[in-house]
Design a protein around this motif. Sequence first.
Motif, PDB file in Angstrom:
ATOM      1  N   ILE A  73      52.652  25.801  44.082  1.00  0.00           N
ATOM      2  CA  ILE A  73      52.762  25.772  45.543  1.00  0.00           C
ATOM      3  C   ILE A  73      52.995  24.321  45.933  1.00  0.00           C
ATOM      4  CG2 ILE A  73      51.632  26.289  47.732  1.00  0.00           C
ATOM      5  CD1 ILE A  73      49.901  28.320  46.234  1.00  0.00           C
TER       6      ILE A  73
ATOM      7  N   ASP B   1      55.103  21.305  48.531  1.00  0.00           N
ATOM      8  CA  ASP B   1      55.866  20.964  49.742  1.00  0.00           C
ATOM      9  C   ASP B   1      55.716  22.026  50.829  1.00  0.00           C
ATOM     10  OD1 ASP B   1      56.801  18.690  48.422  1.00  0.00           O
ATOM     11  OD2 ASP B   1      58.477  19.796  47.556  1.00  0.00           O
ATOM     12  N   CYS B   2      54.509  22.569  50.942  1.00  0.00           N
ATOM     13  CA  CYS B   2      54.234  23.578  51.968  1.00  0.00           C
ATOM     14  C   CYS B   2      53.306  23.010  53.028  1.00  0.00           C
ATOM     15  CB  CYS B   2      53.591  24.814  51.353  1.00  0.00           C
ATOM     16  SG  CYS B   2      54.654  25.714  50.224  1.00  0.00           S
ATOM     17  N   ASP B   3      53.470  23.481  54.250  1.00  0.00           N
ATOM     18  CA  ASP B   3      52.613  23.077  55.364  1.00  0.00           C
ATOM     19  C   ASP B   3      51.993  24.337  55.951  1.00  0.00           C
ATOM     20  OD1 ASP B   3      51.378  21.588  57.366  1.00  0.00           O
ATOM     21  OD2 ASP B   3      53.084  21.833  58.720  1.00  0.00           O
ATOM     22  N   PHE B   4      50.695  24.554  55.681  1.00  0.00           N
ATOM     23  CA  PHE B   4      49.986  25.729  56.175  1.00  0.00           C
ATOM     24  C   PHE B   4      49.275  25.363  57.475  1.00  0.00           C
ATOM     25  CE2 PHE B   4      50.409  26.419  51.639  1.00  0.00           C
ATOM     26  CZ  PHE B   4      50.736  27.757  51.540  1.00  0.00           C
TER      27      PHE B   4
ATOM     28  N   CYS C 101      44.465  30.589  52.474  1.00  0.00           N
ATOM     29  CA  CYS C 101      45.244  30.815  51.255  1.00  0.00           C
ATOM     30  C   CYS C 101      44.262  31.042  50.113  1.00  0.00           C
ATOM     31  CB  CYS C 101      46.141  29.613  50.970  1.00  0.00           C
ATOM     32  SG  CYS C 101      47.142  29.755  49.475  1.00  0.00           S
TER      33      CYS C 101
ATOM     34  N   ALA D 233      50.015  20.679  48.949  1.00  0.00           N
ATOM     35  CA  ALA D 233      50.380  21.206  50.266  1.00  0.00           C
ATOM     36  C   ALA D 233      49.478  20.621  51.331  1.00  0.00           C
ATOM     37  CB  ALA D 233      50.284  22.734  50.268  1.00  0.00           C
TER      38      ALA D 233
END
Length: 309
Positions: free
Chosen positions: A1, A3-6, A18, A30
């Motif tokens: 996982i 380069d994700c922005d939750f 998550c 992230a």
Amino acid sequence: IRDCDFDLTGQTGTLEGCILVNCRNALVEANFRNQPATLNGSLAIYGYCQGVVVNSHLLDFANSDALYIQQSDDVLVRSLFRTASNVIALSIVDSRAISVDGSFFQLGTSGGCIAIRDNGLSTFDAHTALYTASTHVLANNCQVGTAGYFFRLQANLNNTQGQGHITVSHNTLRAVTDVLFALAPRTGTPTATYGPFTIVGNNIEGLTTFDQGAIDIAGHATDTNGKAQRIVIMGNNIATFTGGGTKYAIRLTGYVDDGIISGNRVGDQISKGANVTNVPVRNNKGFVTENSGTATVPNGATTVVVNHG
């Protein structure tokens, strides 16, 4: 996982934002932000995960356990935790070989950086091997602001399992209002001791709470079966508390056996309770336990006074 922005704004569930379950060799890089109070956490590593690396930013979480690790093995946490809320950033439950190394914590006034507890849920998914001991390393972390505590082991939740080796090493804490290391006493009828604990090379300043130790270790109050043992506390720099009350740089209470407290620089006293045995205290700057001096015996004399105050 990666380069994700939750962005968890508006989430209404009661679990985490998550959840990784039963994963192997996972990497999480992230952002997790704006966790509402309705969620139990931002990220969970759960259900016998192994070989997980968490290198993330966990920001503005309004409930405890921004990162929650349960029933997992071999997890490296190198992350940034920042919030104004009075909550716990990282909880480790019924797990083994968790390394928190190089993380940064900035929390609310009474929040906690790391909490460890072992509930002894030995029937969960038949992963009984995870419950025999907690063996963790907390090293090279930095805490700023006014968090309530850096690390607390809630050992009273499990009386049947011994705790493994926990190392707290080379962490820097500034303006912490409570403690570096707190070991909660066991209650009830324990059947296993816990330890060893190694607390080495930590730098603590800005202490404002009193009537406890900056390093505070409590064995069972009345039962030697629940004693804390093999305690090494060396090379820590513990600044003076501010405020009134009784102040302790290091305090051992209840049944504690086998260890050493040496080479620390302390601004307040070191205290050992009546049931603390085989734990010598020596060579700590700021807490005198030995005196020394020199003198020369003149020619023809047989005695000399050695001033050693």
